[in-house]
Design a protein around this motif. Structure first.
Motif, mmCIF file in Angstrom:
data_model
loop_
_atom_site.group_PDB
_atom_site.id
_atom_site.type_symbol
_atom_site.label_atom_id
_atom_site.label_comp_id
_atom_site.label_asym_id
_atom_site.label_seq_id
_atom_site.Cartn_x
_atom_site.Cartn_y
_atom_site.Cartn_z
ATOM 1 N N PRO A 38 27.173 62.014 -32.220
ATOM 2 C CA PRO A 38 27.670 60.637 -32.379
ATOM 3 C C PRO A 38 28.344 60.143 -31.093
ATOM 4 O O PRO A 38 28.552 60.920 -30.164
ATOM 5 C CB PRO A 38 28.694 60.766 -33.510
ATOM 6 N N ASN A 39 28.698 58.868 -31.054
ATOM 7 C CA ASN A 39 29.390 58.318 -29.892
ATOM 8 C C ASN A 39 30.670 59.094 -29.632
ATOM 9 O O ASN A 39 31.397 59.428 -30.563
ATOM 10 C CB ASN A 39 29.747 56.846 -30.119
ATOM 11 N N GLY A 40 30.911 59.399 -28.378
ATOM 12 C CA GLY A 40 32.141 60.092 -28.007
ATOM 13 C C GLY A 40 32.061 61.601 -28.119
ATOM 14 O O GLY A 40 33.033 62.310 -27.864
ATOM 15 N N ALA A 41 30.876 62.126 -28.498
ATOM 16 C CA ALA A 41 30.738 63.570 -28.709
ATOM 17 C C ALA A 41 30.794 64.363 -27.409
ATOM 18 O O ALA A 41 31.123 65.549 -27.411
ATOM 19 C CB ALA A 41 29.425 63.868 -29.442
ATOM 20 N N GLU A 161 20.209 58.716 -23.630
ATOM 21 C CA GLU A 161 19.880 57.679 -24.616
ATOM 22 C C GLU A 161 18.928 56.631 -24.039
ATOM 23 O O GLU A 161 19.237 55.439 -24.040
ATOM 24 C CB GLU A 161 21.168 57.014 -25.134
ATOM 25 N N PRO A 162 17.754 57.071 -23.589
ATOM 26 C CA PRO A 162 16.860 56.151 -22.871
ATOM 27 C C PRO A 162 16.247 55.067 -23.747
ATOM 28 O O PRO A 162 15.777 54.064 -23.215
ATOM 29 C CB PRO A 162 15.764 57.072 -22.322
ATOM 30 N N THR A 163 16.247 55.257 -25.055
ATOM 31 C CA THR A 163 15.597 54.251 -25.903
ATOM 32 C C THR A 163 16.598 53.455 -26.733
ATOM 33 O O THR A 163 16.196 52.670 -27.591
ATOM 34 C CB THR A 163 14.597 54.922 -26.876
ATOM 35 N N TYR A 190 17.233 65.605 -23.380
ATOM 36 C CA TYR A 190 17.097 64.277 -23.973
ATOM 37 C C TYR A 190 18.295 63.965 -24.871
ATOM 38 O O TYR A 190 18.419 64.498 -25.977
ATOM 39 C CB TYR A 190 15.802 64.223 -24.783
ATOM 40 N N THR A 191 19.167 63.114 -24.365
ATOM 41 C CA THR A 191 20.375 62.768 -25.102
ATOM 42 C C THR A 191 20.106 61.632 -26.076
ATOM 43 O O THR A 191 19.437 60.657 -25.731
ATOM 44 C CB THR A 191 21.448 62.359 -24.074
ATOM 45 N N THR A 192 20.577 61.772 -27.312
ATOM 46 C CA THR A 192 20.387 60.688 -28.274
ATOM 47 C C THR A 192 21.447 60.764 -29.381
ATOM 48 O O THR A 192 21.989 61.829 -29.655
ATOM 49 C CB THR A 192 18.974 60.743 -28.908
ATOM 50 N N HIS A 193 21.745 59.616 -30.004
ATOM 51 C CA HIS A 193 22.554 59.664 -31.213
ATOM 52 C C HIS A 193 21.668 59.369 -32.419
ATOM 53 O O HIS A 193 22.137 59.279 -33.546
ATOM 54 C CB HIS A 193 23.748 58.695 -31.150
ATOM 55 N N ASN A 194 20.348 59.236 -32.140
ATOM 56 C CA ASN A 194 19.410 58.879 -33.204
ATOM 57 C C ASN A 194 18.746 60.133 -33.773
ATOM 58 O O ASN A 194 17.957 60.814 -33.119
ATOM 59 C CB ASN A 194 18.362 57.934 -32.616
ATOM 60 N N ILE A 195 19.095 60.431 -35.028
ATOM 61 C CA ILE A 195 18.643 61.670 -35.656
ATOM 62 C C ILE A 195 17.130 61.717 -35.791
ATOM 63 O O ILE A 195 16.492 62.729 -35.521
ATOM 64 C CB ILE A 195 19.310 61.815 -37.038
ATOM 65 N N GLU A 196 16.555 60.600 -36.198
ATOM 66 C CA GLU A 196 15.109 60.595 -36.417
ATOM 67 C C GLU A 196 14.357 60.800 -35.102
ATOM 68 O O GLU A 196 13.327 61.457 -35.048
ATOM 69 C CB GLU A 196 14.682 59.294 -37.115
ATOM 70 N N GLU A 197 14.903 60.229 -34.035
ATOM 71 C CA GLU A 197 14.290 60.411 -32.715
ATOM 72 C C GLU A 197 14.317 61.896 -32.327
ATOM 73 O O GLU A 197 13.319 62.441 -31.861
ATOM 74 C CB GLU A 197 15.053 59.575 -31.685
ATOM 75 N N ALA A 198 15.449 62.541 -32.553
ATOM 76 C CA ALA A 198 15.547 63.975 -32.251
ATOM 77 C C ALA A 198 14.536 64.749 -33.090
ATOM 78 O O ALA A 198 13.864 65.664 -32.608
ATOM 79 C CB ALA A 198 16.959 64.477 -32.531
ATOM 80 N N VAL A 299 21.408 67.471 -42.499
ATOM 81 C CA VAL A 299 21.983 68.540 -41.691
ATOM 82 C C VAL A 299 23.159 67.996 -40.894
ATOM 83 O O VAL A 299 24.248 68.576 -40.847
ATOM 84 C CB VAL A 299 20.930 69.095 -40.693
ATOM 85 N N PHE A 300 22.900 66.864 -40.273
ATOM 86 C CA PHE A 300 23.874 66.242 -39.398
ATOM 87 C C PHE A 300 25.149 65.892 -40.168
ATOM 88 O O PHE A 300 26.257 66.179 -39.741
ATOM 89 C CB PHE A 300 23.240 64.984 -38.813
#
Ligand SMILES: Nc1ncnc2c1ncn2[C@@H]1O[C@H](COP(=O)(O)OP(=O)(O)O)[C@@H](O)[C@H]1O
Ligand SMILES: [Mg+2]
Length: 314
Positions: A38-41, A161-163, A190-198, A299-300
């Motif tokens: 999440p943000n700030g992690a 978070e490229p997308t 690949y950094t992301t906060h989007n679970i589905e993307e991961a 899971v998240f």
């Protein structure tokens, strides 16, 4: 083959705040490693340390065997970087931005022209190559940034978070390129906060929370380890009371999402048979029915709410 990125005990402290706390992992050759949180992690702080922008408080990181602190030039030579906030030069065209990126890496002019053409075509920017970047959409700018980061054919790619908040077409294009690059042996962080993307993009996913790595595995393994609940998702030809379905044998609880009812159960197979019986008896048609597996989101959520789980990455 040793790892493309090797991270040992990486730590960043801002005054009293531990933004990244003793994080260790590796990214293998040809692998897309999702860095999910999440943000700030602590995702951006980690990427900034791995790309030599920020000095770690402790620990170390090797990129293609080169220490990012003691040999920053060697480490940076074969890496491509898309930072969290990045913009092309707005008054320059796509071609000029590409040339600028190529010159930074000391590529010869002919090589720059060939790579530019190849990459601008791949990112669907070729037709607009002589337009200044200021006139591009957000998605086009981001595609240009990614193209610029690839001019020197990096073997390791860092993407923050490229997308995030991009249009579907740009996102799809970026995902496609990332898959292709890893298919050809590049290692991708690949950094992301989007679970589905991961879930859909990454070979393995590291979950980071409050600066700590709390899990690291393939999406499927994470799901089977952490997610307990199963469900049947059903929709009917006319509205049906959630409470009626909740009364069926084996249903632990019901959630309504739009025209679909999510029925949670330990035995989805038996429940599907009961639903067919219910539909026949009530003279209502089943429009759709399926049994989604446990999701990475579950899971998240379970990791984020379970503060007692401090065993570290598997
Ligand atoms: N320059 C800074 N000074 C102090 N604290 C910072 C700085 N940069 C980030 N932080 C803090 O470090 C934590 C991690 O931030 P960040 O790495 O940007 O997280 P993420 O990218 O996962 O959203 C946050 O609590 C943030 O407020
Ligand atoms: Mg960030």
């Amino acid at each position: 083959m040793s790892a493309a990125i090797q991270v040992d005990g990486l730590t960043k402290r801002y005054n009293s705040h531990l933004a990244v706390d003793d994080v260790s992992f590796e990214v293998r050759v040809g692998e897309v490693l999702g860095f999910l949180g999440p943000n700030g992690a602590g995702k951006t702080t980690t990427q900034r340390m791995l790309t030599g922008v920020l000095k770690p408080t402790g620990g170390r990181a090797l990129v293609l065997g080169r220490d990012i602190v003691s040999d920053p030039v060697g480490a940076k030579e074969r890496m491509g970087v898309v930072p969290e906030v990045a913009n092309p030069y707005m008054e320059m065209t796509a071609s000029q931005n590409m040339a600028f990126a190529g010159e930074l890496y000391g590529l010869p002019g002919a090589r720059i022209r060939a790579r530019s053409q190849e990459l601008l075509r791949e990112f669907n920017l070729w037709e607009r190559r002589d337009d200044i970047a200021k006139r591009y959409s957000k998605g086009m700018k981001q595609r240009l940034i990614l193209a610029m980061s690839l001019i020197h054919e990096p073997r390791v790619l860092f993407l923050d978070e490229p997308t995030a908040s991009l249009d579907v077409e740009s996102r799809r294009m970026i995902h496609g390129r990332v898959r292709e690059l890893s298919g050809r042996g590049a290692a991708v962080f690949y950094t992301t906060h989007n679970i589905e993307e991961a879930n859909v993009l990454c070979d393995r996913v590291a979950i980071i929370r409050d600066g700590k790595l709390v899990a690291l595995d393939t999406p499927e393994a994470l799901k089977s380890t952490f997610a307990m609940s199963q469900s049947v998702v059903v929709s009917f030809s006319r509205p049906v009371e959630a409470a009626e379905l909740g009364a069926l044998d084996g249903v632990t609880h019901v959630e309504k999402h739009g025209d679909k009812l999510h029925l949670f159960t330990a035995a989805p197979g038996a429940l599907i048979e009961r639903l067919a019986g219910y539909a026949q008896q009530e003279h209502v048609e089943i429009v759709s029915i399926n049994t989604p597996g446990p999701s990475l989101e579950e899971v998240f959520v379970s990791l984020s709410s379970d503060t007692s789980r401090s065993g570290g990455p598997r």
